[in-house]
Scaffold this active site. Sequence first.
Site, PDB file in Angstrom:
ATOM      1  N   TYR A 192       0.874  -1.170   0.000  1.00 57.05           N
ATOM      2  CA  TYR A 192       0.000   0.000   0.000  1.00 57.05           C
ATOM      3  C   TYR A 192       0.910   1.218   0.000  1.00 57.05           C
ATOM      4  O   TYR A 192       1.592   1.494   0.979  1.00 57.05           O
ATOM      5  CB  TYR A 192      -0.878  -0.053   1.256  1.00 57.05           C
ATOM      6  CG  TYR A 192      -1.980   0.979   1.372  1.00 57.05           C
ATOM      7  CD1 TYR A 192      -2.172   1.982   0.424  1.00 57.05           C
ATOM      8  CD2 TYR A 192      -2.840   0.949   2.459  1.00 57.05           C
ATOM      9  CE1 TYR A 192      -3.187   2.907   0.554  1.00 57.05           C
ATOM     10  CE2 TYR A 192      -3.871   1.863   2.596  1.00 57.05           C
ATOM     11  CZ  TYR A 192      -4.037   2.843   1.653  1.00 57.05           C
ATOM     12  OH  TYR A 192      -5.042   3.766   1.787  1.00 57.05           O
ATOM     13  N   LYS A 201      -1.497  -1.364  -4.120  1.00 56.52           N
ATOM     14  CA  LYS A 201      -2.515  -0.313  -4.119  1.00 56.52           C
ATOM     15  C   LYS A 201      -1.773   1.012  -4.060  1.00 56.52           C
ATOM     16  O   LYS A 201      -1.101   1.323  -3.082  1.00 56.52           O
ATOM     17  CB  LYS A 201      -3.456  -0.421  -2.921  1.00 56.52           C
ATOM     18  CG  LYS A 201      -4.535   0.662  -2.965  1.00 56.52           C
ATOM     19  CD  LYS A 201      -5.181   0.948  -1.648  1.00 56.52           C
ATOM     20  CE  LYS A 201      -6.098   2.176  -1.813  1.00 56.52           C
ATOM     21  NZ  LYS A 201      -6.611   2.658  -0.527  1.00 56.52           N
ATOM     22  N   VAL A 224      -9.254   0.958  -6.181  1.00 59.07           N
ATOM     23  CA  VAL A 224      -9.662   0.828  -4.785  1.00 59.07           C
ATOM     24  C   VAL A 224     -10.099   2.219  -4.310  1.00 59.07           C
ATOM     25  O   VAL A 224      -9.415   2.858  -3.512  1.00 59.07           O
ATOM     26  CB  VAL A 224      -8.509   0.294  -3.918  1.00 59.07           C
ATOM     27  CG1 VAL A 224      -8.995  -0.072  -2.522  1.00 59.07           C
ATOM     28  CG2 VAL A 224      -7.848  -0.914  -4.568  1.00 59.07           C
TER      29      VAL A 224
END
Length: 311
Positions: A138, A166, A213
């Site tokens: 992330y 992400k 996302v």
Amino acid sequence: MPIPAPLTGVVPPVCTPLTPDREVDVPSLIKLVDHLVDAGVDALFVLGSSSEAAYLTDAQRRLVVGTVKAHLGGRLPLLAGVIDMTTPRVLDHVASVTAAGADAVVATAPFYARTHPAEIARHYRLVAARSSVPVFAYDLPVSVHTKLDAELVLELAADGVLAGLKDSSGDLGGFRAVVTGARTRPGVAGFSVLTGSELVVDSALALGADGAVPGLANVDPHGYVRIDRLCREGDWERARAEQERLCALFGMVGVGDSGRMGSGSSALGAFKAALYLRGVISCPVTAEPQVPLSEGEVERVGKYLATAGLL
């Protein structure tokens, strides 16, 4: 449910509904999951930034993962954040969320202490070695204060340490480098590159990203599913029109008075107010110490929803 390689499509970072006394509102969480699943999303991500994971106790984190996993019943893959300051604390979260049924874990770089890229790589290697499920990185420099280098991400992907990324960095050039490397670098096949931006999903998919996302997908999951499907069909004009509608809707994150609250309180408060006004959750409160939206600010959220055709 096993994580596809690569994971594609719309993966909402699920908000965590709370009761007025700031406990997890389990019935509202279940209703929110249904709201997202019924819209046709491709997976769910709990305990991320939009989930207010940084504000939840460890017991609340476990409750969220267990509740969502049980209600999904294997219908969709479930990713769970294991965000914390140090490797040992992240490993504790990995054990907890995998025991609760998470199909993959999502970890930032370590934070608070200043970290060298070699230490970040070591962190991810240690996490992957101790995780029984795939590990997603992330990239969130606004909170972590470290930008994940594209070459480092691709090296870890080629070594089988990371299953995906992400990217919430806002660095489109770095994002493009990862997307290109995921297509061309030996050993990186199946690596999933996901944008965390609400505003450029159509552009990210045009670059070759695997999915998105977006926190705003809590409020309007159908809109993001439409963008994803239109892009995959090559209907870029309609995808752009849908993206522009969602960009206008995203303006709700600025309803909070910057003189009394931070941008995070304003954005998360707006998402929850919108879910409350749409009848998805029972209470729009955010976790302490975030400042709640005023009645007038909630009304302004309602105007954004009405303009977008959601009320």
